[in-house]
Scaffold this motif. Structure first.
Motif, PDB file in Angstrom:
ATOM      1  N   HIS A  18     -10.113  23.490  32.901  1.00  0.00           N
ATOM      2  CA  HIS A  18     -11.364  23.536  32.139  1.00  0.00           C
ATOM      3  C   HIS A  18     -11.691  24.983  31.740  1.00  0.00           C
ATOM      4  O   HIS A  18     -12.126  25.232  30.601  1.00  0.00           O
ATOM      5  N   TYR A  19     -11.473  25.921  32.649  1.00  0.00           N
ATOM      6  CA  TYR A  19     -11.799  27.319  32.357  1.00  0.00           C
ATOM      7  C   TYR A  19     -10.925  27.867  31.236  1.00  0.00           C
ATOM      8  O   TYR A  19     -11.375  28.702  30.443  1.00  0.00           O
ATOM      9  N   GLU A  20      -9.689  27.403  31.147  1.00  0.00           N
ATOM     10  CA  GLU A  20      -8.835  27.883  30.065  1.00  0.00           C
ATOM     11  C   GLU A  20      -9.396  27.466  28.707  1.00  0.00           C
ATOM     12  O   GLU A  20      -9.290  28.216  27.734  1.00  0.00           O
ATOM     13  N   GLN A  21     -10.010  26.291  28.634  1.00  0.00           N
ATOM     14  CA  GLN A  21     -10.676  25.894  27.392  1.00  0.00           C
ATOM     15  C   GLN A  21     -11.784  26.884  27.038  1.00  0.00           C
ATOM     16  O   GLN A  21     -11.933  27.296  25.882  1.00  0.00           O
ATOM     17  N   ILE A  22     -12.567  27.260  28.037  1.00  0.00           N
ATOM     18  CA  ILE A  22     -13.652  28.225  27.815  1.00  0.00           C
ATOM     19  C   ILE A  22     -13.077  29.554  27.336  1.00  0.00           C
ATOM     20  O   ILE A  22     -13.585  30.169  26.391  1.00  0.00           O
ATOM     21  N   SER A  23     -12.009  29.999  27.966  1.00  0.00           N
ATOM     22  CA  SER A  23     -11.377  31.263  27.587  1.00  0.00           C
ATOM     23  C   SER A  23     -10.906  31.237  26.144  1.00  0.00           C
ATOM     24  O   SER A  23     -11.054  32.227  25.405  1.00  0.00           O
ATOM     25  N   ASN A  24     -10.339  30.118  25.730  1.00  0.00           N
ATOM     26  CA  ASN A  24      -9.844  30.013  24.355  1.00  0.00           C
ATOM     27  C   ASN A  24     -10.984  30.011  23.343  1.00  0.00           C
ATOM     28  O   ASN A  24     -10.876  30.608  22.271  1.00  0.00           O
ATOM     29  N   PRO A  79     -16.316  50.755  11.043  1.00  0.00           N
ATOM     30  CA  PRO A  79     -17.383  51.765  11.082  1.00  0.00           C
ATOM     31  C   PRO A  79     -17.548  52.385  12.461  1.00  0.00           C
ATOM     32  O   PRO A  79     -17.905  53.551  12.582  1.00  0.00           O
ATOM     33  N   HIS A  80     -17.315  51.566  13.495  1.00  0.00           N
ATOM     34  CA  HIS A  80     -17.392  52.064  14.872  1.00  0.00           C
ATOM     35  C   HIS A  80     -16.119  51.606  15.578  1.00  0.00           C
ATOM     36  O   HIS A  80     -15.883  50.415  15.733  1.00  0.00           O
ATOM     37  N   PRO A  81     -15.247  52.540  16.004  1.00  0.00           N
ATOM     38  CA  PRO A  81     -13.957  52.149  16.594  1.00  0.00           C
ATOM     39  C   PRO A  81     -14.125  51.240  17.818  1.00  0.00           C
ATOM     40  O   PRO A  81     -15.035  51.424  18.623  1.00  0.00           O
ATOM     41  N   PHE A  82     -13.223  50.284  17.941  1.00  0.00           N
ATOM     42  CA  PHE A  82     -13.243  49.383  19.097  1.00  0.00           C
ATOM     43  C   PHE A  82     -11.862  48.770  19.260  1.00  0.00           C
ATOM     44  O   PHE A  82     -10.982  48.888  18.400  1.00  0.00           O
ATOM     45  N   SER A  83     -11.658  48.122  20.398  1.00  0.00           N
ATOM     46  CA  SER A  83     -10.432  47.382  20.670  1.00  0.00           C
ATOM     47  C   SER A  83     -10.827  46.004  21.176  1.00  0.00           C
ATOM     48  O   SER A  83     -11.847  45.851  21.854  1.00  0.00           O
ATOM     49  N   THR A  84     -10.030  45.005  20.843  1.00  0.00           N
ATOM     50  CA  THR A  84     -10.330  43.649  21.300  1.00  0.00           C
ATOM     51  C   THR A  84      -9.043  42.851  21.400  1.00  0.00           C
ATOM     52  O   THR A  84      -8.024  43.228  20.816  1.00  0.00           O
ATOM     53  N   GLY A  85      -9.075  41.758  22.141  1.00  0.00           N
ATOM     54  CA  GLY A  85      -7.918  40.889  22.191  1.00  0.00           C
ATOM     55  C   GLY A  85      -7.566  40.422  23.585  1.00  0.00           C
ATOM     56  O   GLY A  85      -8.406  40.380  24.486  1.00  0.00           O
ATOM     57  N   ASN A  86      -6.296  40.080  23.761  1.00  0.00           N
ATOM     58  CA  ASN A  86      -5.792  39.567  25.024  1.00  0.00           C
ATOM     59  C   ASN A  86      -4.376  40.094  25.228  1.00  0.00           C
ATOM     60  O   ASN A  86      -3.897  40.917  24.429  1.00  0.00           O
ATOM     61  N   GLN A  87      -3.711  39.645  26.270  1.00  0.00           N
ATOM     62  CA  GLN A  87      -2.402  40.192  26.615  1.00  0.00           C
ATOM     63  C   GLN A  87      -1.304  39.838  25.615  1.00  0.00           C
ATOM     64  O   GLN A  87      -0.208  40.390  25.679  1.00  0.00           O
ATOM     65  N   GLN A 122      -0.936  34.563  33.543  1.00  0.00           N
ATOM     66  CA  GLN A 122      -2.289  34.222  33.991  1.00  0.00           C
ATOM     67  C   GLN A 122      -3.274  34.118  32.830  1.00  0.00           C
ATOM     68  O   GLN A 122      -4.489  34.076  33.041  1.00  0.00           O
ATOM     69  N   TYR A 123      -2.761  34.088  31.601  1.00  0.00           N
ATOM     70  CA  TYR A 123      -3.645  33.950  30.445  1.00  0.00           C
ATOM     71  C   TYR A 123      -4.541  32.716  30.611  1.00  0.00           C
ATOM     72  O   TYR A 123      -4.080  31.639  30.970  1.00  0.00           O
ATOM     73  N   GLY A 124      -5.815  32.904  30.348  1.00  0.00           N
ATOM     74  CA  GLY A 124      -6.743  31.774  30.394  1.00  0.00           C
ATOM     75  C   GLY A 124      -7.437  31.589  31.717  1.00  0.00           C
ATOM     76  O   GLY A 124      -8.215  30.661  31.872  1.00  0.00           O
ATOM     77  N   ASN A 125      -7.174  32.484  32.699  1.00  0.00           N
ATOM     78  CA  ASN A 125      -7.945  32.417  33.946  1.00  0.00           C
ATOM     79  C   ASN A 125      -8.287  33.842  34.385  1.00  0.00           C
ATOM     80  O   ASN A 125      -7.744  34.814  33.850  1.00  0.00           O
ATOM     81  N   PRO A 126      -9.192  34.027  35.320  1.00  0.00           N
ATOM     82  CA  PRO A 126      -9.654  35.376  35.670  1.00  0.00           C
ATOM     83  C   PRO A 126      -8.568  36.343  36.122  1.00  0.00           C
ATOM     84  O   PRO A 126      -8.728  37.555  35.978  1.00  0.00           O
TER      85      PRO A 126
END
Length: 503
Positions: free
Chosen positions: A19-25, A236-244, A282-286
């Protein structure tokens, strides 16, 4: 060890994890929409985007607060779990307990308002007019205060908001660190400004921004950024985002400040390298998620300051810059090192600040945020309060709102409580760097030889690979062998700037 690894995994645990992996996605999709809005989306897309993000935020909240999540957590409270499984349950329980107290319609309203706030912030900054942004900022202050009251009406609202970004170092710790930095850095900054030393600055004149972008790609290649799992764009303001699997960076370019663009790029590389170093299985869980913002910021500040602003980095990288920009052909690595570390008296912009004055920028934001959330400061009075505090802490006064209270994007995201993690992370970066050097030997020599993988691999093994297995204090102990403290940072900046300015 996998989060699922156990000879007799309780059914409730497997169901919770699925269920948590659904939330993560869902959250990952929402983050990608945010990236698109800041980087690629046409300006007219805001009305639809705000609804899209609101819908995903509501869906994520609904999934996280379903009754069966609470039932699974209750069932697992006394279960025989592995250490990894207990960590997963701990992290999901923390998220569930906070989210369960917040009404879904409030979550949706905050999400929709932040999407609408972003173009208002951009417009206000472009027009140098805080009044354009003020009404929606007032809405966000009210919404986030209400959000905090739902989570814990007995606690200071700002303390509750701070825990969204750093749940395991309390606000008292943040305040103690900021106070230590005020005590140590203000007199050091005064000594630097009183020094007769004039540092070199070979990077004057105009530097083509397209060529700067090529140089930014050069530095990412040099550091080992994985372009198969990432990309670089402008924002406009540098940032990084994403996953493994997909960790993206953004930067920005000023034709008169090529070093700032490089440092911004290296900073965001540090964030992305952390994200890419999280365990893929471990993608999709803490266990596949980062350990909150203090640790995240420590990775970006380590790469930016301890690597990117070092003498040996400029020995290694200056030739690439000279190839792109022949006007700096006569610069020496020492010249470049001095330019990258100069303490400027007219230092108005946080993301362009040196390592010393940077933390006074954070103090200004921290104090203003607290006043806003506590109800002690009206939004309309923010520009004047901002300018007064800059004059008090930094000895300069912004001439306009664009270089003053509109320079940062965070309030348009509703991110009250975020700013202290910048200083907390900078402090941790020095502590981790000393542990790295104690383990692998002279890091300067590694940088001089271009052995950046030695640094990245050590950080991945000792920080990234743990995901959220440990709390922040536990992870610091695990990585460095001692409790979180500011001693390493104070020693680092004192030694560095005493030598640079012949104090």
């Amino acid at each position: 060890m996998s989060a699922q690894a156990s000879e007799a995994v309780p059914d409730a645990y497997e169901q919770l994890l699925e269920h948590y992996e659904q939330i993560s996605n869902v959250n990952a999709a929402n983050s990608l929409l945010q990236w698109d809005q800041e980087v690629m989306m046409p300006a007219g897309g805001t009305p639809a985007r705000s609804r899209q993000k609101s819908a995903l935020s509501s869906l994520s909240h609904d999934l996280l607060t379903e009754d069966r999540v609470g039932d699974w957590l209750d069932e697992l409270a006394g279960a025989d779990l592995t250490d990894d499984q207990r960590a997963v349950v701990r992290e999901i329980r923390r998220q569930y307990e906070r989210a369960d107290r917040v009404p879904n319609d409030l979550v949706a309203e905050i999400s929709e308002t932040t999407s609408e706030a972003l173009p208002k912030w951009k417009e206000a900054k472009a027009e140098d007019d805080f009044s354009v942004f003020a009404p929606i900022l007032e809405d966000l202050v009210e919404l986030k205060t209400e959000y905090a009251e739902h989570i814990d009406p007995e606690k200071d609202a700002y303390e509750v908001l701070f825990a969204d970004y750093e749940p395991y170092l309390d606000l008292d710790t943040a305040e103690r660190v900021l106070e230590r930095l005020r005590e140590e850095l203000v007199p050091l900054i005064e000594d630097v400004r009183a020094s007769d030393v004039e540092l070199a600055d070979p990077f004057t004149g105009e530097f083509d921004v397209d060529t700067q972008e090529e140089l930014a790609r050069d530095v990412l290649d040099t550091l080992g950024y994985d372009f198969d799992h990432g990309r670089v764009d402008t924002a406009p303001h540098p940032f990084s985002t994403g996953n493994q699997f997909d960790a993206r960076v953004t930067t920005r370019f000023d034709p008169e400040k090529p070093v700032d663009a490089l440092m911004s790029t290296i900073h965001e590389f540090g964030h992305a390298r952390y994200t890419l170093g999280l365990p893929r299985e471990q993608y999709g869980n803490p266990l596949g998620e980062s350990r909150d913002l203090t640790v995240h910021e420590s990775q970006s500040r380590l790469w930016e300051n301890h690597v990117g602003r070092s003498r040996v980095f400029w020995e290694k990288f200056l030739p690439a810059m000279q190839e792109r920009f022949p006007q700096v052909a006569d610069a020496t690595p020492e010249d470049a090192y001095e330019a990258a570390n100069e303490v400027h008296e007219d230092n108005l912009i946080r993301v362009e600040a040196d390592e010393l004055t940077y933390h006074m920028h954070i103090v200004v934001r921290f104090e203003i945020e607290r006043e806003l959330i506590d109800g002690d400061l009206d939004v309309a009075d923010v520009p004047e309060r901002w300018n007064d505090k800059y004059e008090q802490y930094l000895g300069v006064r912004p001439e306009d709102d664009a270089e003053g209270c509109l320079q940062d994007i965070h309030w348009s995201h509703g991110s009250f409580g975020y700013f202290p993690t910048y200083s907390l992370g900078s402090v941790l970066a020095a502590q981790i760097y000393d542990a790295l050097e104690a383990d692998v030997g002279d890091v300067d020599e590694k940088v001089r030889n271009g052995d950046f993988d030695v640094i990245a691999d050590w950080l991945e093994a000792n920080v990234h690979s743990h995901g959220a297995r440990y709390t922040t204090p536990e992870l610091v102990e695990e990585a460095t062998g001692e409790a979180y403290n500011a001693d390493h940072f104070v020693d680092y900046v004192t030694g560095k700037y005493t030598e640079l300015y012949d104090l």
